[in-house]
Design a protein around this motif. Structure first.
Motif, PDB file in Angstrom:
ATOM      1  N   ASN A   2      -2.441   2.085  -5.688  1.00 53.21           N
ATOM      2  CA  ASN A   2      -1.619   1.418  -5.215  1.00 53.21           C
ATOM      3  C   ASN A   2       0.039   1.727  -5.792  1.00 53.21           C
ATOM      4  O   ASN A   2       0.576   0.808  -6.224  1.00 53.21           O
ATOM      5  CB  ASN A   2      -1.801  -0.201  -5.417  1.00 53.21           C
ATOM      6  N   TYR A   4       2.058   3.120  -3.662  1.00 52.96           N
ATOM      7  CA  TYR A   4       2.884   3.008  -2.450  1.00 52.96           C
ATOM      8  C   TYR A   4       2.957   1.943  -1.647  1.00 52.96           C
ATOM      9  O   TYR A   4       1.935   1.070  -1.900  1.00 52.96           O
ATOM     10  CB  TYR A   4       2.096   4.109  -1.392  1.00 52.96           C
ATOM     11  N   LEU A   5       4.106   1.626  -1.253  1.00 50.76           N
ATOM     12  CA  LEU A   5       4.292   0.039  -0.585  1.00 50.76           C
ATOM     13  C   LEU A   5       4.489   0.199   0.909  1.00 50.76           C
ATOM     14  O   LEU A   5       5.095   1.210   1.690  1.00 50.76           O
ATOM     15  CB  LEU A   5       5.649  -0.155  -1.063  1.00 50.76           C
ATOM     16  N   LEU A   7       5.885  -2.301   3.653  1.00 49.32           N
ATOM     17  CA  LEU A   7       6.762  -3.754   3.851  1.00 49.32           C
ATOM     18  C   LEU A   7       6.875  -3.907   5.119  1.00 49.32           C
ATOM     19  O   LEU A   7       7.426  -3.151   6.099  1.00 49.32           O
ATOM     20  CB  LEU A   7       8.099  -3.285   3.045  1.00 49.32           C
ATOM     21  N   GLU A  27      -4.529  -2.768   2.635  1.00 48.19           N
ATOM     22  CA  GLU A  27      -4.234  -3.573   1.354  1.00 48.19           C
ATOM     23  C   GLU A  27      -5.032  -3.284   0.297  1.00 48.19           C
ATOM     24  O   GLU A  27      -4.703  -3.234  -0.986  1.00 48.19           O
ATOM     25  CB  GLU A  27      -4.305  -5.143   1.623  1.00 48.19           C
ATOM     26  N   LEU A  31       0.571  -1.358  -1.630  1.00 46.47           N
ATOM     27  CA  LEU A  31       0.794  -2.616  -1.821  1.00 46.47           C
ATOM     28  C   LEU A  31       1.488  -3.042  -0.464  1.00 46.47           C
ATOM     29  O   LEU A  31       1.936  -2.426   0.423  1.00 46.47           O
ATOM     30  CB  LEU A  31       2.199  -2.656  -2.831  1.00 46.47           C
ATOM     31  N   GLU A  33       3.359  -5.960   1.562  1.00 43.66           N
ATOM     32  CA  GLU A  33       4.460  -7.018   1.176  1.00 43.66           C
ATOM     33  C   GLU A  33       5.257  -7.404   2.568  1.00 43.66           C
ATOM     34  O   GLU A  33       5.295  -6.574   3.481  1.00 43.66           O
ATOM     35  CB  GLU A  33       5.411  -6.697   0.222  1.00 43.66           C
ATOM     36  N   ALA A  48       9.252  -3.014  -6.634  1.00 41.83           N
ATOM     37  CA  ALA A  48       8.437  -2.099  -6.487  1.00 41.83           C
ATOM     38  C   ALA A  48       8.732  -0.672  -7.197  1.00 41.83           C
ATOM     39  O   ALA A  48       7.743  -0.123  -7.872  1.00 41.83           O
ATOM     40  CB  ALA A  48       7.896  -1.843  -4.865  1.00 41.83           C
ATOM     41  N   ALA A  53       6.552   2.354  -7.713  1.00 41.11           N
ATOM     42  CA  ALA A  53       5.832   2.449  -6.394  1.00 41.11           C
ATOM     43  C   ALA A  53       6.918   2.916  -5.499  1.00 41.11           C
ATOM     44  O   ALA A  53       8.232   2.654  -5.884  1.00 41.11           O
ATOM     45  CB  ALA A  53       5.354   1.076  -5.945  1.00 41.11           C
ATOM     46  N   LEU A  55       8.250   3.197  -1.302  1.00 42.77           N
ATOM     47  CA  LEU A  55       8.034   2.876  -0.079  1.00 42.77           C
ATOM     48  C   LEU A  55       7.721   3.839   0.961  1.00 42.77           C
ATOM     49  O   LEU A  55       8.335   4.585   1.027  1.00 42.77           O
ATOM     50  CB  LEU A  55       9.675   2.355   0.401  1.00 42.77           C
TER      51      LEU A  55
END
Length: 165
Positions: A2, A4-5, A7, A27, A31, A33, A48, A53, A55
């Protein structure tokens, strides 16, 4: 895994909740969000990044109170820490000029108009995340079970050929 995000940014709570629900299958490995404003999105990205982390994917509405989604995506494209992230514009109100601006200046990867289907969104997100990983993640094997297996294995094979293994 985890680090990597994903968004999602939309000023309408119901829409934001729907997008997050459509993507909750990711999920376990990303991550995931949500932000109701560009300011909140910037805080989430900064937090993050401070935790190591990156994006990987942003899904952003265009019409929002303090800053348009397109101008935010352009900002992200111009920032070396977020330039490589995959960008999806999710809107029902962006006109042709706005969309062309996003494509030309924000390296927009996909445009999805409202209303969307959950299955369509998941397929697009999987495709964009697969490409992001191929472009940015040195260790692809763990992603083969989560993302597009065939594309991941092809990239692994291509990397072996490139490095003469």
């Amino acid at each position: 895994m985890n680090k990597y995000l994903i968004l999602c940014v939309d000023d309408e709570r119901e829409v934001l909740d729907s997008v997050i629900q459509d993507l909750d299958c990711f999920e376990e490995h990303f991550l995931l969000e949500g932000a109701e404003s560009v300011a909140e999105a910037k805080e989430i990205i900064a937090e993050a990044q401070s935790e190591g982390a990156q994006l990987a994917l942003i899904l952003c509405d265009h019409i929002m109170p303090e800053q348009t989604g397109i101008s935010f995506l352009i900002e992200l494209h111009d920032n070396k820490l977020t330039a490589k992230s995959k960008k999806l514009l999710l809107t029902g109100q962006a006109g042709l000029e706005d969309t062309v601006e996003a494509i030309n200046h924000a390296s927009l990867d996909f445009y999805l108009s409202k209303p969307w289907s959950g299955e369509q969104m998941r397929l697009i997100a999987k495709e964009l995340l697969t490409q992001y990983m191929i472009d940015n993640e040195p260790e692809l094997m763990p992603w083969a079970q989560v993302l597009d297996t065939e594309k991941i294995f092809n990239a692994i094979a291509d990397n072996r050929i490139s490095f003469g293994e």
